[in-house]
Design an enzyme around this catalytic site. Structure first.
Site, mmCIF file in Angstrom:
data_model
loop_
_atom_site.group_PDB
_atom_site.id
_atom_site.type_symbol
_atom_site.label_atom_id
_atom_site.label_comp_id
_atom_site.label_asym_id
_atom_site.label_seq_id
_atom_site.Cartn_x
_atom_site.Cartn_y
_atom_site.Cartn_z
ATOM 1 C CE LYS A 181 75.053 23.126 -96.153
ATOM 2 N NZ LYS A 181 74.434 21.789 -96.110
ATOM 3 C CE1 TYR A 187 74.648 25.644 -93.633
ATOM 4 C CE2 TYR A 187 74.563 27.391 -95.278
ATOM 5 C CZ TYR A 187 74.016 26.254 -94.705
ATOM 6 O OH TYR A 187 72.853 25.729 -95.216
HETATM 7 P P1 NAP Z 1 66.697 22.127 -89.904
HETATM 8 O O1 NAP Z 1 65.257 22.427 -90.039
HETATM 9 O O2 NAP Z 1 67.504 22.824 -88.866
HETATM 10 O O3 NAP Z 1 66.875 20.542 -89.733
HETATM 11 C C1 NAP Z 1 68.160 20.023 -89.625
HETATM 12 C C2 NAP Z 1 68.095 18.516 -89.667
HETATM 13 O O4 NAP Z 1 69.442 18.033 -89.592
HETATM 14 C C3 NAP Z 1 67.356 17.930 -88.486
HETATM 15 O O5 NAP Z 1 66.683 16.773 -88.903
HETATM 16 C C4 NAP Z 1 68.479 17.603 -87.507
HETATM 17 O O6 NAP Z 1 68.209 16.501 -86.650
HETATM 18 C C5 NAP Z 1 69.567 17.189 -88.460
HETATM 19 N N1 NAP Z 1 70.896 17.330 -87.879
HETATM 20 C C6 NAP Z 1 71.514 18.452 -87.463
HETATM 21 N N2 NAP Z 1 72.742 18.174 -86.995
HETATM 22 C C7 NAP Z 1 72.890 16.827 -87.127
HETATM 23 C C8 NAP Z 1 73.936 15.930 -86.832
HETATM 24 N N3 NAP Z 1 75.091 16.342 -86.290
HETATM 25 N N4 NAP Z 1 73.752 14.617 -87.088
HETATM 26 C C9 NAP Z 1 72.595 14.153 -87.628
HETATM 27 N N5 NAP Z 1 71.565 14.975 -87.927
HETATM 28 C C10 NAP Z 1 71.716 16.292 -87.678
HETATM 29 O O7 NAP Z 1 67.465 22.407 -91.274
HETATM 30 P P2 NAP Z 1 66.896 22.475 -92.764
HETATM 31 O O8 NAP Z 1 66.594 23.885 -93.059
HETATM 32 O O9 NAP Z 1 65.882 21.435 -92.994
HETATM 33 O O10 NAP Z 1 68.244 22.128 -93.553
HETATM 34 C C11 NAP Z 1 68.491 20.854 -94.110
HETATM 35 C C12 NAP Z 1 69.698 20.953 -95.020
HETATM 36 O O11 NAP Z 1 69.457 21.935 -96.023
HETATM 37 C C13 NAP Z 1 70.979 21.393 -94.310
HETATM 38 O O12 NAP Z 1 72.087 20.734 -94.844
HETATM 39 C C14 NAP Z 1 71.051 22.872 -94.629
HETATM 40 O O13 NAP Z 1 72.355 23.352 -94.563
HETATM 41 C C15 NAP Z 1 70.484 22.889 -96.027
HETATM 42 N N6 NAP Z 1 69.957 24.190 -96.440
HETATM 43 C C16 NAP Z 1 68.921 24.771 -95.777
HETATM 44 C C17 NAP Z 1 68.459 26.001 -96.217
HETATM 45 C C18 NAP Z 1 67.319 26.717 -95.554
HETATM 46 O O14 NAP Z 1 67.075 27.879 -95.912
HETATM 47 N N7 NAP Z 1 66.586 26.128 -94.633
HETATM 48 C C19 NAP Z 1 69.054 26.629 -97.301
HETATM 49 C C20 NAP Z 1 70.109 25.990 -97.948
HETATM 50 C C21 NAP Z 1 70.547 24.769 -97.513
HETATM 51 P P3 NAP Z 1 67.485 16.691 -85.211
HETATM 52 O O15 NAP Z 1 66.128 17.221 -85.511
HETATM 53 O O16 NAP Z 1 67.432 15.331 -84.656
HETATM 54 O O17 NAP Z 1 68.334 17.649 -84.445
#
Ligand code: NAP
Length: 248
Positions: free
Chosen positions: A160, A156
């Site tokens: 990133k 990851y």
């Molecule tokens: P999340 O709640 O797990 O949601 C992930 C989203 O990505 C969902 O809409 C999912 O779609 C979609 N997704 C996953 N794999 C996919 C694929 N192969 N093709 C198309 N869509 C896909 O994650 P989140 O926390 O909102 O994270 C969103 C972004 O922020 C990510 O890039 C993550 O790395 C980044 N981020 C998150 C955090 C955190 O603390 N949460 C921190 C830093 C960065 P489905 O629902 O249809 O499966």
């Protein structure tokens, strides 16, 4: 009137968490939204319904962003439905955590393919018409983990970190064509992704965060909406942390 009236945004992973909040924030600012999801169709439909209520157009597209054929079909359909895409937000992301010694090749490749190759190839598909139009916004959602590293997240962190390097390179390549390329690097945000993290680990995160809490998806989305806006016209190649002071 919103600052993004008349604009079309494409958000990957718009069904849940941060992506959902980004779709709503961009629509709130006046944009129509093409919303990608992978498995959560009902959740994606819910987001689209909320956007319709705001008086904006929203359509949902199922595709795994790491699958080139699915991306081709999705992008072709989006262009057919909306015409020019002005704003691309690469938000879809996954984790497959294990200490590096125990991490196998499939775990490595799956995360790199979804979190780095997917975004790069999506930009590749959409950039030419954006440059010809002379205005565009590309916003990549990276992570504090790409800046600091994190135990158990070599795949990851590498993805990133790569996404940040890609952001800076494309910012240089597209700058003269009116297309800005920026990244938002969230700290730990309260979504399904962090719901899997053990509560003891989240306590440590809170202790390491000057603001003493996790962030909200809306706090990341507000930064994305700003970067998409005309007000951010002289910002490119930037990585904006939204992390409560955890990394500065
Ligand atoms: P999340 O709640 O797990 O949601 C992930 C989203 O990505 C969902 O809409 C999912 O779609 C979609 N997704 C996953 N794999 C996919 C694929 N192969 N093709 C198309 N869509 C896909 O994650 P989140 O926390 O909102 O994270 C969103 C972004 O922020 C990510 O890039 C993550 O790395 C980044 N981020 C998150 C955090 C955190 O603390 N949460 C921190 C830093 C960065 P489905 O629902 O249809 O499966």
């Amino acid at each position: 009137m919103g600052v993004l009236d008349g604009k079309v945004s494409f958000v990957t992973g718009g069904s849940r968490g941060i992506g959902r909040a980004i779709c709503l924030a961009l629509a709130e600012a006046g944009s129509d939204v093409a919303l990608n999801y992978s498995t959560s169709r009902e959740a994606a439909e819910e987001v689209a319904a909320l956007i319709h209520k705001m008086g904006r157009k929203a359509l949902i597209y199922q595709a795994n962003v790491s699958n080139p054929d699915e991306d081709d079909t999705m992008v072709a359909q989006i262009v057919k439905d909306f015409g020019l895409v002005h704003i691309v937000v690469n938000n879809a992301g996954i984790t497959r955590d294990k200490s590096f010694v125990k991490m196998d090749r499939p775990m490595w490749h799956e995360v790199l393919n979804v979190n780095l190759t997917g975004p790069a190839m999506i930009i590749h598909r959409l950039i030419k018409p954006m440059m010809e139009h002379g205005w565009g916004r590309i916003i990549n959602i990276t992570s504090i983990v790409g800046q600091m590293g994190n135990f158990g997240q070599a795949n990851y962190a590498a993805a990133k970190g790569g996404l940040m390097a890609l952001t800076k390179t494309l910012a240089r390549e597209f700058a003269k064509k009116g297309v800005t390329v920026n990244a938002v690097a969230p700290g730990f945000i309260d979504t399904d992704m962090t719901a899997d993290v053990p509560s003891a680990s989240l306590d440590i995160v809170r202790q390491m965060t000057p603001m003493g809490r996790l962030g909200k998806p809306e706090e990341v989305a507000a930064t994305v909406a700003f970067l998409a806006s005309p007000q951010a016209s002289f910002i490119t190649g930037e990585i904006i942390g939204v992390n409560g002071g955890m990394y500065m």
